[in-house]
Design an enzyme around this catalytic site. Structure first.
Site: not given
Ligand SMILES: [Zn+2]
Length: 456
Positions: A278, A290, A324-325, A352
């Site tokens: 992501h 991340d 995504e978060e 991820d």
């Molecule tokens: Zn992530």
């Protein structure tokens, strides 16, 4: 002796023969990634030139441009954007917290970060007595004491779990549901112990959800050293007040994009293999592990296969997912479009879990398919992946799996350091090791090559 050696060569040659071609091709991939790899420099550009890229922030749109260019540079046949509607949450400035124990009128400050999607306190902040709650069970048993107070959830990351993702999935419900559950009993805000084993005091943010039936109260995370101090203060004095300030708010939904690049299949172009990570990241850091790592891993898969002259039978599609978060709108949209276009998705792989040394891939697919991929495992041993485990995938490819039953897998790097930096200001480029990052990319490329060649 000579005879014996010839027999050994013959025998090992015989056993290796079936996989010889594959091991030669994978060693070409490995050389390409380890000698001429671009994952690390791509990550430097993403983290240092783009930086934080929370959904709908200026950084996110800059990252979309970066992603398209990186995919073109990697040699994608086709690069395009896929539009999706996303939430637009803003932090709105610096978050603050102080606690006042007993007669202390000056107070002591705490290192905090508002949780993603949370509502702020307003410019004046909130002051209220704090109640220490160690678990949801304790919340239930003390629910009559919660009204008008700030709930401090001090649930600890469980050190018994060897794999830290287990500690995370155990603790993350306090971040996700903690505010809604406290609000139900009249709490005015929540403060949450960060989800980490790190020795430092950095707070770790992350997404949270409200329940529409109860007031949307502010929710912040606190660093674990400060969490310990606050817990000690509360247990040694019965009057501790907490001041919290956050300017966070949710704005109207807006538009963002998944960034997609493809190598078109030569034999079965309609069969799609997705590989992705992501593109969005939390605002206090650079989103290096991340999930900058997952983005550059995926781009490197495409680049390395192209660079060694491999022509995939099936279409290999790299997707840098949006949001995504704090919403998963990119992954959701990707599956919706796949469904409306009647696409054929044979496999999806996500990275991820950071750019650390790869250990394993986790697969969510039928037993027969897992048996089949396990025959490939010896090909990965030279590159330090020793295990193919059951269960795994990634948040962004989850909707594809749920919509079509598409087999999915996730790269599983060593997890011991991941939650030291996850969603904290320490998730920066300098926390990523070049070799470890490259090993992730090369193992992913090897897996994609095998799935492309043999199918599932
Ligand atoms: Zn992530």
């Amino acid at each position: 002796m000579k005879y014996l050696i010839s027999v050994i060569i013959l025998l090992t040659g015989f056993h290796a023969n079936a996989q010889n071609e594959d091991s030669i091709l994978i060693s070409k991939i490995a050389d390409e990634v380890l000698i001429r790899g671009t994952a690390y420099e791509n990550l430097r550009n993403l983290t240092k030139k783009v930086g934080a890229r929370l959904t709908a922030s200026p950084g996110y749109y800059k990252a979309e441009t970066w992603g398209q260019q990186a995919l073109r540079d990697a040699g994608a046949d086709k690069v395009y954007l896929q539009e999706c509607t996303v939430p637009h949450w803003v932090r709105g400035g610096k978050d603050e917290a102080r606690y006042y124990a007993g007669n202390d009128t000056k107070g002591k400050s705490l290192d905090v970060l508002a949780l993603g999607n949370s509502q702020g306190t307003g410019p004046k902040g909130i002051s209220a007595p704090v109640i220490l709650i160690n678990s949801f069970e304790e919340l239930e048993s003390r629910k009559d004491e919660v009204k008008g107070k700030i709930v401090f959830y001090n649930y600890k990351f469980n050190p018994r779990f060897v794999l830290t993702f287990q500690s995370y999935s155990d603790a993350v419900r306090y971040r996700g549901q903690g505010a809604a559950r406290a609000s139900r009993y009249g709490a005015v805000a929540v403060l949450l112990r960060s989800m980490t084993h790190a020795a430092d005091n950095n707070p770790h943010t992350g997404g949270m959800n409200y329940n529409d039936s109860f007031p949307k109260i502010p929710a912040l995370a606190v660093g674990i050293q400060d969490a310990d101090k606050l817990a000690t203060a509360i247990t040694s004095s019965n009057t501790v007040k907490l001041f919290l300030k956050s300017n966070a708010k949710m704005l109207a939904d807006t538009i963002a994009h998944n960034v997609i690049g493809e190598l078109t299949g030569t034999e079965f172009p309609e069969q799609i293999i997705t590989v992705g990570g992501h593109l969005d990241s939390w605002d206090p850091a650079e989103g290096a592990h991340d999930d900058g790592a997952g983005c550059v891993h995926s781009i490197e898969v495409l680049r390395a296969l192209k660079a060694i002259g491999y022509r995939p039978k099936r279409t290999i599609r790299v997707v840098l997912f949006a949001n995504e978060e704090n919403g998963l709108k990119g992954g959701t949209k990707y599956a919706e479009e796949a469904k409306s276009k009647n696409e054929q998705h044979i496999f999806a792989l996500e990275s991820d879990a950071g750019g650390f040394t790869p250990r394993s891939f986790g697969f969510s697919m039928s037993k027969e398919r897992i048996e089949k991929v396990r025959t490939w495992l010896p090909l990965f041993a030279p590159y330090l992946v020793w295990q193919f485990s059951e269960g795994g995938g990634g948040a962004d490819i989850g909707p594809l799996n749920r919509t079509f039953g598409t087999p999915v897998a996730g790269l599983q790097p060593d997890s011991q350091r991941y939650f030291d930096i996850h969603h904290a200001r320490s998730d920066v480029f300098e926390a990523v090791n070049k070799r470890e990052l490259e090993l992730g990319a090369l193992n992913m490329a090897a897996l994609i090559y095998l799935v492309d060649k043999y199918g599932l």
